[in-house]
Design an enzyme around this catalytic site. Structure first.
Site, mmCIF file in Angstrom:
data_model
loop_
_atom_site.group_PDB
_atom_site.id
_atom_site.type_symbol
_atom_site.label_atom_id
_atom_site.label_comp_id
_atom_site.label_asym_id
_atom_site.label_seq_id
_atom_site.Cartn_x
_atom_site.Cartn_y
_atom_site.Cartn_z
ATOM 1 N N GLU A 59 0.821 -1.204 0.000
ATOM 2 C CA GLU A 59 0.000 0.000 0.000
ATOM 3 C C GLU A 59 0.852 1.250 0.000
ATOM 4 O O GLU A 59 1.977 1.258 0.499
ATOM 5 C CB GLU A 59 -0.885 0.020 1.257
ATOM 6 N N CYS A 98 3.447 8.407 1.350
ATOM 7 C CA CYS A 98 3.973 7.383 2.255
ATOM 8 C C CYS A 98 4.038 6.090 1.455
ATOM 9 O O CYS A 98 3.012 5.626 0.948
ATOM 10 C CB CYS A 98 3.027 7.259 3.452
ATOM 11 N N CYS A 106 7.041 -7.564 6.420
ATOM 12 C CA CYS A 106 8.168 -7.060 7.205
ATOM 13 C C CYS A 106 8.624 -8.162 8.147
ATOM 14 O O CYS A 106 7.799 -8.926 8.659
ATOM 15 C CB CYS A 106 7.736 -5.844 8.023
ATOM 16 N N CYS A 143 7.317 -6.257 15.098
ATOM 17 C CA CYS A 143 6.900 -5.393 16.203
ATOM 18 C C CYS A 143 5.441 -5.722 16.518
ATOM 19 O O CYS A 143 4.588 -5.692 15.622
ATOM 20 C CB CYS A 143 7.055 -3.916 15.826
ATOM 21 N N CYS A 156 2.305 -3.554 15.309
ATOM 22 C CA CYS A 156 2.229 -3.115 13.910
ATOM 23 C C CYS A 156 1.564 -4.191 13.056
ATOM 24 O O CYS A 156 1.950 -5.363 13.107
ATOM 25 C CB CYS A 156 3.635 -2.825 13.391
ATOM 26 N N GLY A 159 7.087 -2.434 5.597
ATOM 27 C CA GLY A 159 8.471 -2.866 5.457
ATOM 28 C C GLY A 159 9.460 -2.055 6.262
ATOM 29 O O GLY A 159 9.160 -0.983 6.774
ATOM 30 N N GLU A 160 10.660 -2.617 6.376
ATOM 31 C CA GLU A 160 11.778 -1.946 7.038
ATOM 32 C C GLU A 160 12.757 -1.515 5.935
ATOM 33 O O GLU A 160 13.480 -2.338 5.366
ATOM 34 C CB GLU A 160 12.444 -2.922 8.031
ATOM 35 N N SER A 198 12.461 5.841 7.566
ATOM 36 C CA SER A 198 12.084 5.472 8.931
ATOM 37 C C SER A 198 12.579 4.061 9.219
ATOM 38 O O SER A 198 12.364 3.145 8.433
ATOM 39 C CB SER A 198 10.559 5.536 9.048
ATOM 40 N N SER A 226 12.349 4.663 14.950
ATOM 41 C CA SER A 226 11.182 4.199 15.710
ATOM 42 C C SER A 226 11.661 3.684 17.053
ATOM 43 O O SER A 226 12.067 2.534 17.171
ATOM 44 C CB SER A 226 10.471 3.096 14.924
ATOM 45 N N LEU A 227 11.610 4.539 18.059
ATOM 46 C CA LEU A 227 12.174 4.165 19.359
ATOM 47 C C LEU A 227 11.114 3.457 20.224
ATOM 48 O O LEU A 227 11.311 2.346 20.665
ATOM 49 C CB LEU A 227 12.746 5.399 20.057
ATOM 50 N N HIS A 228 10.034 4.136 20.490
ATOM 51 C CA HIS A 228 8.864 3.586 21.193
ATOM 52 C C HIS A 228 9.087 3.249 22.666
ATOM 53 O O HIS A 228 8.115 2.968 23.385
ATOM 54 C CB HIS A 228 8.283 2.362 20.476
ATOM 55 N N CYS A 257 -0.664 5.055 10.270
ATOM 56 C CA CYS A 257 0.538 4.300 10.652
ATOM 57 C C CYS A 257 0.210 2.936 11.211
ATOM 58 O O CYS A 257 -0.616 2.816 12.105
ATOM 59 C CB CYS A 257 1.298 5.028 11.737
#
Ligand code: SAH
Length: 376
Positions: A117, A130, A137, A141, A144, A192-193, A226, A249-251, A368
């Site tokens: 997407e 985006c 991925c 996580c 996600c 994806g990463e 990102s 992306s710390l979170h 997101c």
């Protein structure tokens, strides 16, 4: 019927089909190639190199994807080029709009039936695309949606570039509310990463930032990569010589919680990730964004805001707080408004700039972490 019961010929066909199709990169496309490589490809077709310039001017300069409209490139040469360099790689499956037609989510089917997407978001002073960099991925996580299904495959350079071009064409044609316009920003925050598909992603970004006719002539500052925090790749990106914006992306500010929320933290812990981020700011002079999804009672406590503030204070950094978009079946939800406000104040008390991200595209599952490609 179990596969062992199938007649051998059917079984072989089934195995061959799935092995050939699923998870394979698409055939080569114009948008996989630099201008020099396009010239070589055109020469290999027995055509003069200037055809690559003409083609590139139509494709990236004028955003004209209808070969019938290329008045200086017609007949046999055009057909040869279209056959060899413009295979269909992104097939539109579904387009959804919201926010009065200024947010457009597009679901794409790739040549091997994988779904990805992209989301176009128009704001008063900018248009952000985006885009996805992998089908699925591998980072897993737990909050996600993309992570839940695992990785299907890396996307090709052209599959990444063409998502941006599709948005650029829709805008140019006035198909997005607000009249004709141009894409000013690209964020690799779709599926994806991106840094796990490093070479293809960087090649795509170079193409987006190359002047026409090679590329789209975008500013590298308007492009955000990102990442979950793949430390060696962050350092490599710092050396590319292009000032892309880096988002990490710390979170969570502590390894104990981050190990759970972003499992790759077990390999690259918070301190190493932030060290790499500071190297990135030092080398590119770019402010790093820290992404932090606020999850109720999980990572939104005042002491975590304080800990995060202490880690970030004094650095060239900006925190983006993202209210969690709960994924189906998730036990987690977004923070209470008062915790969100307290978290913001906690960071501000350390002098750390912070904003709360809007949730564009939420109703169309385009916000997101919602990019799960539920279409089948
Ligand atoms: N792999 C990259 C890009 C992924 S998506 C990365 O992790 O940075 C972009 C951002 O959306 C990331 O910060 C990701 O952690 C965040 N995100 C994912 N799922 C989310 C959700 N359900 N709610 C809010 N943010 C989410």
């Amino acid at each position: 019927m179990a596969s062992k019961d199938l007649p051998l010929s059917t079984k072989r066909e089934f195995v061959e089909r799935s092995a050939k199709k699923r998870g394979t990169l698409p055939p080569q496309h114009l948008s996989d190639l630099t201008l020099a490589e396009r010239k070589d490809a055109v020469s290999a077709l027995g055509l003069p190199g200037f055809r690559a310039d003409q083609l590139s001017r139509h494709w990236y300069g004028r955003l004209e994807d209808d070969p019938a409209a290329w008045t200086d490139l017609t007949g046999g040469p055009r057909d040869k080029i279209v056959d060899a360099l413009l295979p269909p790689i992104l097939t539109p499956v579904r387009a959804l709009t919201c926010d009065g037609g200024t947010t457009l989510k597009q679901v794409w089917r790739l040549h091997d039936d994988a779904l990805v997407e992209s989301v176009l978001m128009r704001y008063p002073n900018r248009v952000t695309m985006c885009v996805s960099s992998q089908a699925g991925c591998a980072m897993n996580c737990p909050f996600c949606a993309t992570g839940q299904a695992g990785l299907t495959r890396n996307m090709s350079t052209a599959e990444i570039v063409e998502q941006v071009l599709a948005g650029a064409r829709a805008l140019q044609r006035g198909e997005v509310a607000g009249g004709p316009g141009r894409i000013s920003n690209v964020v690799l925050m779709g599926m994806g990463e991106p840094l796990a598909n490093y070479n293809r992603v960087v090649k795509a970004l170079r193409m987006l930032t190359s002047e026409a006719p090679e590329g789209l002539g975008m500013s590298a500052r308007g492009i955000t990569v990102s990442t979950v925090g793949l430390v060696p790749r962050i350092r490599q990106l710092a050396g590319e010589g292009l000032p892309f914006t880096l988002a990490v992306s710390l979170h969570a500010p502590d390894d104990e919680l981050r190990n759970e929320l972003v499992p790759i933290n077990n390999r690259y812990p918070v301190a190493e990730v932030l060290d790499a981020a500071w190297e990135y700011t030092a080398r590119t002079k770019r402010r790093v964004s820290i992404e932090y999804a606020l999850i109720r009672d999980i990572n939104d406590q005042a002491d975590r805001a304080d800990q995060l503030g202490r880690l970030l204070a004094g650095h060239l950094v900006h925190v983006n707080l993202i209210p969690l978009n709960p994924t189906p079946g998730s036990k987690w939800t977004a923070s209470r408004p008062e915790s969100e406000r307290a978290f913001v104040r906690g960071l501000e008390s350390h002098g750390v700039p912070v904003t709360v991200r809007d949730t564009r595209g939420r109703e169309i599952d385009g916000a997101c972490g919602q990019l799960a490609a539920t279409t089948s």
